[in-house]
Design a protein around this motif. Structure first.
Motif, short mmCIF file in Angstrom:
data_model
loop_
_atom_site.label_atom_id
_atom_site.label_comp_id
_atom_site.label_asym_id
_atom_site.label_seq_id
_atom_site.Cartn_x
_atom_site.Cartn_y
_atom_site.Cartn_z
N PRO A 134 10.29 8.79 3.70
CA PRO A 134 10.90 8.28 2.46
C PRO A 134 10.03 7.27 1.71
O PRO A 134 10.34 6.08 1.61
CB PRO A 134 12.18 7.61 2.97
N ILE A 135 8.94 7.75 1.13
CA ILE A 135 8.08 6.89 0.31
C ILE A 135 8.44 7.10 -1.16
O ILE A 135 8.41 8.24 -1.65
CB ILE A 135 6.59 7.19 0.53
N PRO A 136 8.73 6.04 -1.91
CA PRO A 136 9.15 6.19 -3.31
C PRO A 136 7.97 6.35 -4.26
O PRO A 136 7.78 5.55 -5.20
CB PRO A 136 9.91 4.89 -3.57
N VAL A 153 1.48 1.84 8.90
CA VAL A 153 0.84 3.00 8.29
C VAL A 153 0.57 2.69 6.83
O VAL A 153 1.43 2.13 6.12
CB VAL A 153 1.74 4.26 8.39
N TRP A 154 -0.63 3.04 6.38
CA TRP A 154 -1.04 2.83 4.99
C TRP A 154 -1.18 4.18 4.31
O TRP A 154 -1.71 5.12 4.91
CB TRP A 154 -2.37 2.09 4.93
N ILE A 208 -2.33 8.96 -8.66
CA ILE A 208 -2.57 7.60 -9.09
C ILE A 208 -1.26 6.83 -8.92
O ILE A 208 -0.38 6.94 -9.78
CB ILE A 208 -3.00 7.56 -10.57
N ASP A 209 -1.09 6.07 -7.86
CA ASP A 209 0.09 5.22 -7.69
C ASP A 209 -0.14 4.12 -6.66
O ASP A 209 0.80 3.62 -6.06
CB ASP A 209 1.32 6.06 -7.31
N GLY A 210 -1.40 3.77 -6.42
CA GLY A 210 -1.69 2.60 -5.60
C GLY A 210 -1.54 2.82 -4.11
O GLY A 210 -1.69 3.93 -3.59
N VAL A 211 -1.23 1.73 -3.40
CA VAL A 211 -1.19 1.72 -1.94
C VAL A 211 0.22 1.36 -1.47
O VAL A 211 0.85 0.43 -1.99
CB VAL A 211 -2.20 0.71 -1.36
N TYR A 212 0.69 2.11 -0.47
CA TYR A 212 1.98 1.85 0.18
C TYR A 212 1.75 1.48 1.64
O TYR A 212 0.78 1.95 2.26
CB TYR A 212 2.88 3.08 0.10
N ARG A 213 2.67 0.66 2.19
CA ARG A 213 2.55 0.26 3.59
C ARG A 213 3.92 0.28 4.26
O ARG A 213 4.93 -0.15 3.69
CB ARG A 213 1.97 -1.15 3.70
N THR A 251 6.72 -0.45 1.55
CA THR A 251 6.47 -1.44 0.51
C THR A 251 5.36 -0.93 -0.39
O THR A 251 4.31 -0.48 0.10
CB THR A 251 6.05 -2.79 1.11
N HIS A 252 5.59 -0.98 -1.69
CA HIS A 252 4.54 -0.65 -2.66
C HIS A 252 3.75 -1.92 -2.92
O HIS A 252 4.27 -2.89 -3.47
CB HIS A 252 5.17 -0.12 -3.95
#
Length: 333
Positions: free
Chosen positions: A123-125, A150-151, A156-161, A170-171
């Motif tokens: 579930p990554i937004p 996990v990274w 194009i939407d940056g980095v999530y963790r 978390t964005h």
């Protein structure tokens, strides 16, 4: 020795090629392509090596995830929910052999914990659209300090963790103030005395020493006067020395020329490697493996493959040339 490494390259249109002798000779891998897809047109955009089983690799395509048990000679398609979408990244959990993650375009991340028998979407937004259309999940990275962290890098939407194994996300703050700064191409972590997070975007390599909350940018010299920036793609840290960093560089995509940029001091200073043949496009990816930290493979987008046996001090170009290369790795024989 030359026979110690098998190199695999993933192409757009010609599947996977492998060299069992470190680049001296090449053969095309055998792949069971679904009957309604043309065998000559398979697109491979991701390759990953299992850290648990000798000779096992994974490959992402537009028809699904493949696995090989014989160092890339033959490949079997695994049932998964990604049929009809491009797989851009694949990662294997460092302590759970049957846990495999894959990232796609349109943007989604899927996970199996039973070797591909069942899958669930993580579930990554991620944004559905960006300035270049649908984003792509270009990187999935398990933190070497704690595999529950996990990274994920998105183009194009940056980095999530995630710090709980992928249950919540978390964005992270934007790397810079331009949309292009969120165009994540490469992602790596140095777990040395001072942990650093690295990300490459079109305009350079970004470094964070506070878990991605703040970033600093290093750009490279432009190749031509009218270039907007010096384009960057993949990156890699030398397995036995994270202060040695490689960045794939070029004038654009696909570009007319490129360079392998190397730092030996953790990114403080950089130098373009002396290559025996000028690249015919941007340098795109690197292949590294802790089994031999000094053997490094790199490719240009338009089909050149370079190898180094001394940790990047010197390079040789492989005689065989390919079409468009979108994935690269190697495993020990």
């Amino acid at each position: 020795m030359a026979q110690d490494h098998t190199i695999c390259v993933g192409t757009v249109g010609a599947g996977i090629w492998y060299s069992p002798d470190s680049g001296e000779t090449w053969r095309r891998s055998r792949m069971n392509v679904p009957f309604d897809d043309q065998p000559g047109e398979i697109q491979i955009r991701a390759l990953a090596v299992s850290p648990h089983t000798s000779g096992r690799l994974y490959a992402g395509s537009e028809v699904g995830l493949y696995t090989s048990e014989d160092q890339g000679h033959t490949w079997t398609l695994i049932e998964s929910p990604t049929r009809g979408t491009q797989i851009w990244s694949v990662a294997v959990h460092p302590s759970e052999p049957d846990e495999i993650w894959m990232g796609t375009k349109p943007p989604a991340v899927y996970r199996t914990r039973d070797g591909g028998e069942t899958w669930a979407q993580v579930p990554i937004p991620i944004a559905d659209q960006c300035l270049a259309g649908a984003p792509k999940v270009t990187n999935i990275l398990f933190d070497p300090r704690d595999s529950r962290t996990v990274w994920v890098g998105v183009e194009i939407d940056g980095v999530y963790r995630s710090t709980d194994g992928g249950e919540t996300w978390t964005h992270l703050p934007d790397l810079g103030d331009q949309p292009i700064n969120q165009d994540i191409h490469g992602l790596s972590i140095s777990a040395g005395p001072e942990a650093k997070l690295y990300a490459t975007t079109p305009d350079g390599i970004w470094t964070s020493t506070d878990e991605g909350q703040n970033w600093s940018l290093h750009g490279f010299p432009r190749f031509f006067e009218n270039d907007r920036f010096s384009y960057c793609r993949g990156m890699a840290l030398k397995p036995d020395n994270p202060d040695v960093i490689f960045v794939g560089n070029g004038d654009f995509i696909p570009g007319e020329t490129g360079a392998i940029q190397r730092s030996t001091d953790g990114g403080q200073t950089w130098e373009a490697s002396d290559l025996p043949v000028e690249p015919n496009s941007t340098i795109y990816w690197f292949g590294i493996n802790p089994a031999d930290p000094d053997f490094i493979v790199a490719n240009s987008l338009n089909g050149y493959v370079y190898t180094s046996r001394d940790g990047g001090d010197s390079w040789a170009k492989v005689k065989r040339e390919f079409g468009e290369i979108r994935a690269l790795t190697w495993i020990p024989n």
